[in-house]
Design an enzyme around this catalytic site. Structure first.
Site, mmCIF file in Angstrom:
data_model
loop_
_atom_site.group_PDB
_atom_site.id
_atom_site.type_symbol
_atom_site.label_atom_id
_atom_site.label_comp_id
_atom_site.label_asym_id
_atom_site.label_seq_id
_atom_site.Cartn_x
_atom_site.Cartn_y
_atom_site.Cartn_z
ATOM 1 N N CYS A 83 0.834 -1.211 0.000
ATOM 2 C CA CYS A 83 0.000 0.000 0.000
ATOM 3 C C CYS A 83 0.868 1.260 0.000
ATOM 4 O O CYS A 83 1.511 1.580 1.009
ATOM 5 C CB CYS A 83 -0.928 -0.032 1.212
ATOM 6 S SG CYS A 83 -1.829 1.505 1.503
ATOM 7 N N CYS B 162 -0.121 3.925 2.564
ATOM 8 C CA CYS B 162 0.259 3.484 3.912
ATOM 9 C C CYS B 162 1.686 3.935 4.219
ATOM 10 O O CYS B 162 1.984 4.389 5.330
ATOM 11 C CB CYS B 162 0.163 1.963 4.032
ATOM 12 S SG CYS B 162 -1.503 1.298 3.851
#
Length: 342
Positions: free
Chosen positions: A84, A87
């Protein structure tokens, strides 16, 4: 997330930066109402260190690291995955803000690829997602790699501005440490003083307390080294100066001879004020404050001119080291007043 009974209100941090996560089913997170807490899971066998403010958790550790810990302070759960991108953008930002909060909140990170059941129970379908837990239940949250200012606002809404309660907490810890030191629980007191110094390296009271612990443990050389290493502005603090005086008293007492021989000299001649003064200094270093004060008061009662009122000056120096609240100080000061103003 919001809830009519939630003092933290609803989240205003819903973002468009999240990536789709095909989790383990369940409805998506509803920011119009807090979802139920996940079903209890088995506790992990080894507890995480209590002092850690940023930790990784697992399915097995979620109850301990999040639900139980959130009864002590707010816990932010960062649901993330290695693939991600947002993230990776959020991680340094949220870690920075949490670290600056000084332990007022905890950040727990959960890799959803390795541990999908918890995000599935919470209905997490987009990451990064951060959910705040208080008293064992989710109370608020946001999604996406939001700016640092919004992360900071979110954390402050939960825990207050950084340092808001830290001064009061530190003072409470210092009071507890002082009580432990007086009670002779030196190791426990040293741990508390060390904890304060980690949070506030320039706290003079904590530094003085740590040196007092070292002295009590017979580590006078280490106490002297610590004293010498302190910044000049800290060294001027009265608490540090009291330790400095105490170390000087210890060094002086080492040169004053055998206390048994001094007691014998006094038995032969009760008016040997020099022997009595030296014995008082030795007894003070040995921790017998009442006896030390009594010898100095005895000199004052017999001869105020000895050493140009040296007994009184020495007693005042004792008071400086003992502190105004020490029982020996209170008792001796009262008796000193009766001599001075009788």
């Amino acid at each position: 997330m919001s809830d009519t009974n939630n003092p933290y209100g609803g989240s205003q941090y819903g973002g468009s930066y999240g990536q789709s996560y095909g989790g383990q089913g369940g409805a998506s997170v509803s920011y119009g109402g807090a979802p139920a807490a996940p079903a209890p899971v088995a506790a992990a066998s080894a507890p995480a260190p209590a002092g850690d403010v940023i930790v990784d958790t697992t399915t097995a550790g979620f109850t301990r690291d999040v639900l139980e810990e959130s009864r002590l302070r707010p816990v932010l759960v960062d649901f993330w995955a290695p693939w991600c991108g947002p993230c990776k953008q959020l991680t340094p930002v949220i870690e920075k803000v949490v670290n600056e909060a000084g332990g007022a909140v905890r950040l727990v990170k959960l890799n959803i690829d390795d541990h999908p059941s918890i995000p599935g129970q919470l209905g997490i379908q987009s990451i990064p997602a951060v959910i705040a837990f208080v008293d064992g239940r989710p109370v608020d949250g946001f999604m996406g790699a939001v700016p640092e200012s919004q992360v900071r606002e979110f954390v402050e809404k939960l825990a207050g501005p950084p340092g808001a309660d830290q001064a009061a907490e530190i003072e409470a810890v210092l009071t507890e440490a002082e009580g432990l030191l007086v009670a002779g629980q030196v190791q426990d007191a040293a741990q508390l003083y060390s904890a304060v110094l980690q949070a506030d390296p320039e706290n003079a009271k904590a530094a003085a307390g740590m040196m007092q612990c070292l002295i009590a443990l017979g580590e006078t050389a280490r106490a002297g080294q610590m004293l010498a290493s302190l910044p000049e502005e800290m060294s001027a603090d009265p608490a540090i100066q009291a330790v400095k005086t105490k170390l000087e008293q210890i060094e002086e007492a080492r040169k004053l001879g055998d206390p048994v021989a001094l007691e014998q000299a006094l038995a032969a001649n009760p008016d040997d004020h020099e022997a009595r003064m030296n014995l008082a200094k030795i007894l003070n270093v040995q921790g017998d404050r009442e006896a030390a004060a009594e010898h100095l008061l005895t000199i004052m009662r017999k001869d105020r001119t000895f050493d140009e009122d040296g007994a009184r000056r020495q007693l005042l120096q004792f008071f400086e080291v003992w502190g105004p609240k020490d029982p020996a100080t209170i008792s001796a000061r009262r008796r000193l007043s009766s001599i001075l103003f009788s």
